[in-house]
Design an enzyme around this catalytic site. Structure first.
Site, short mmCIF file in Angstrom:
data_model
loop_
_atom_site.label_atom_id
_atom_site.label_comp_id
_atom_site.label_asym_id
_atom_site.label_seq_id
_atom_site.Cartn_x
_atom_site.Cartn_y
_atom_site.Cartn_z
N ASP A 478 14.68 61.03 28.26
CA ASP A 478 15.39 61.83 27.14
C ASP A 478 14.56 62.09 26.13
OD1 ASP A 478 17.75 61.66 24.92
OD2 ASP A 478 18.56 62.70 26.56
N LEU A 479 14.26 63.46 25.48
CA LEU A 479 13.36 63.52 24.42
C LEU A 479 14.01 62.84 23.03
CD1 LEU A 479 12.05 67.18 25.25
CD2 LEU A 479 11.10 64.79 25.99
N ASP A 521 17.66 68.39 27.18
CA ASP A 521 16.08 67.70 26.90
C ASP A 521 16.20 66.68 27.74
OD1 ASP A 521 16.70 65.68 23.81
OD2 ASP A 521 18.32 66.32 25.37
#
Length: 611
Positions: A478-479, A521
């Site tokens: 997960d960004l 993302d």
């Protein structure tokens, strides 16, 4: 005798000092375009003298009226200009001194009056935010009280052509004229952009090499023109400083090389004139070598090499076009006319750069004027070629239809053709179904697998892992801070970041791994053949290191962090649902701990199944 020599020297000095008349301005003065009769100049060949030393020795200066212009060509000297400005206005007036050639490296104005000396700095190697006045041209602000006289000293040096033509404007009229000049340049670059997009779309439809070469030529040439006009240093690379000087010779030399490749494709010389095609191929390599050379040699020789390369390329392509006209090659006439326009513009600009012709509006903008006409004509030529291809295609279709009608006369042939068509359509339908199935498994933005691909791949991977007695790692990524990128830089940049991260993840993955995008993302990696927990952690850390490297997007450097959660399975336990949940828990544990790191879910680590 000594007294006579002193008197003679005094007379010479006095004559020189009085040769340039003061510049008188008043309320009605709008612009003075020709400052040369009022200017004296001095060449500091050693570039050793300090400003005070120059300004205190008026005898150093010679009247500029003795020259044909203020273009000093390519030189390493520091040039000094001197002029005296006197106001006869009945009120204070604001003035702008504009140097009309944007590609000057450094220009400094020493404005000397009763209140002291005011110093202003300009030049395209000076970072844009450090310029005293923000404009594509070097400009300087000047205030004159009624009856006031000020002496202006301009010091300039440049690796390019040292052209010091200047104008003195009343401030309000300068800004009006500046807006008009920006509008003209915006129209020019808007035309280039429209031509590039139009021909890029044609390439996407027709897959003709000529169109993409034309687009590359337009882009490279446009970058060079942006450098010449100062727009590049203002809007595109404002902080490159002296490194920005490389863009002009590189881009224009590159456009020359690409232009030769475009000519070969446009005129189809490989099929129609093989000997000419061989010569153009060799010349294209030479132009590309010159392009690369501009990156390593000093700036001034690089600029001179650029001018020579551009002139030679235009002459070669004009001659090649004439040969093709004689041979009756389609499109050659419009090609010749187009390159003739660029030849005239390029020759005028090159001769002006070497100081062989005066510097004025036509010679300074000759390349833009000629290139605008040339690119329009070439685009028309490509459109004509497109119509020709369409005509040939229709002719081929008519011939095919005629052949089919003849074949239909025979019942046996008709049955065979029908069977063949059914087989072809069946095969095409099967291929279309495969493509649709592949598209259904792909994320449309990044090209990675989607949830459907994950749902198909993961059970099979679990079975293989159990059968081989290995471990499988599910890596959930997960960004960090991605929402801020979307908010601050826009969703287009956000999409580019996602595509760049996806490309890096694919580059790190093995052929047997699956990289998928879950949405937003969030990404996932399914990796088989994991040795142990340490191996899984090392793989996660490698992914994190690769994703953490800055992404260079349209002149903007973007760094993205990530929170990575990893869970392991032996193919039997934990099951898929638990495996996903454990990776999700590990990832959120990382986020709660401060983000940007890797966490492995360690509760009851699975053991490999022994065969």
């Amino acid at each position: 005798m000594r007294c006579f020599a002193l008197i003679w020297l005094f007379l010479l000095t006095g004559t020189t000092a009085q040769a340039s008349a003061p510049l008188i301005v008043d309320n009605a003065t709008r612009v003075i375009s020709d400052l040369q009769p009022h200017v004296s100049y001095f060449r500091d060949q050693e570039r050793q003298l300090l400003p005070d030393q120059v300004m205190e020795q008026p005898s150093l200066f010679q009247p500029a009226s003795q020259r044909e212009g203020l273009n000093f060509s390519y030189t390493r000297d520091r040039l000094w200009l001197k002029a005296t400005v006197t106001s006869t206005a009945d009120r204070r007036t604001d003035w702008i001194l504009e140097m009309r050639y944007p590609s000057l490296d450094r220009v400094t104005l020493y404005n000397v009056g009763a209140d002291g000396t005011v110093i202003q700095h300009q030049g395209d190697t000076l970072p844009y935010q450090q310029r005293d006045m923000k404009h594509r041209n070097p400009i300087f602000k000047l205030y004159l009280e009624p009856g006031e006289s000020r002496t202006l000293f301009v010091a300039a040096h440049s690796e390019g052509s040292l052209t010091l033509d200047a104008q003195l404007w009343q401030a309000e009229h300068f800004y009006e004229n500046s807006q008009a000049s920006y509008a003209i340049l915006a129209t020019y670059f808007g035309m280039l952009l429209a031509l590039a997009i139009y021909n890029l779309l044609l390439f996407a439809v027709l897959r003709e090499r000529s169109f993409v070469l034309y687009v590359c030529f337009v882009v490279a040439f446009g970058a060079g023109v942006a450098a010449i006009n100062g727009l590049g240093a203002q809007f595109i690379w404002p902080n490159l400083g002296e490194h920005g000087n490389r863009i002009l010779p590189f881009s224009l030399s590159l456009s020359a090389a690409v232009g030769v490749l475009f000519a070969r494709s446009f005129l189809d010389t490989a099929r129609r004139t093989p000997l000419l095609d061989s010569f153009l191929a060799i010349f294209a390599w030479m132009a590309m070598l010159a392009t690369l050379t501009t990156l390593i040699i000093p700036i001034q020789p690089a600029l001179q090499l650029m001018s020579v390369t551009g002139l030679l390329t235009t002459l070669v392509l004009f001659t090649a076009g004439m040969i093709c006209v004689v041979k009756g090659i389609p499109g050659a006439r419009i090609f010749v006319i187009a390159w003739l326009m660029l030849l005239v513009g390029g020759m005028l600009l090159g001769l002006r750069n070497f100081g062989l012709i005066p510097s004025n509006f036509v010679t300074v903008n000759a390349m833009q004027i000629g290139s605008a006409v040339e690119m329009l004509l070439l685009s028309l030529g490509l459109a004509a070629r497109f119509n020709e291809l369409k005509r040939l295609k229709e002719q081929a279709q008519l011939q095919a239809l005629s052949a089919q009608k003849q074949v239909v006369q025979s019942l046996v042939h008709q049955e065979r053709i029908l069977a063949l068509r059914v087989a072809e359509r069946t095969e095409a339908l099967a291929e279309a179904n495969k493509r649709l199935e592949l598209l259904a498994m792909q994320d449309p933005l990044t090209g990675l697998g989607n949830r459907s691909a994950l749902g198909r791949h993961l059970p099979q991977a679990m079975q293989r892992t159990a059968r081989r007695g290995e471990l499988l790692a599910l890596v959930l990524i997960d960004l960090d801070g991605f929402k801020a990128i979307n908010d601050e830089l826009g969703h287009d940049v956000g999409d580019q970041v996602l595509v760049g991260i996806a490309s890096r993840l694919s580059g790190c993955a093995r052929q047997t791994d699956l990289v998928a995008r879950l949405g937003g993302d969030e990404f996932i990696l399914i990796s088989e053949g994991i040795a142990d927990q340490e191996d899984a952690l090392q793989q996660g850390q490698r992914l994190l290191d690769v994703m953490s490297m800055p992404l260079e997007l349209e002149g903007v450097s973007v760094s993205v962090g990530a929170s990575v959660g990893i869970s392991l399975s032996n193919g039997v336990e934990p099951d898929i649902e638990t495996l996903m949940r454990q990776a999700d828990q590990a990832m959120y544990q990382r986020k709660r701990s401060g983000r940007h790191g890797v966490v492995l879910h360690t509760a009851s680590p699975p053991e490999k199944i022994k065969a």
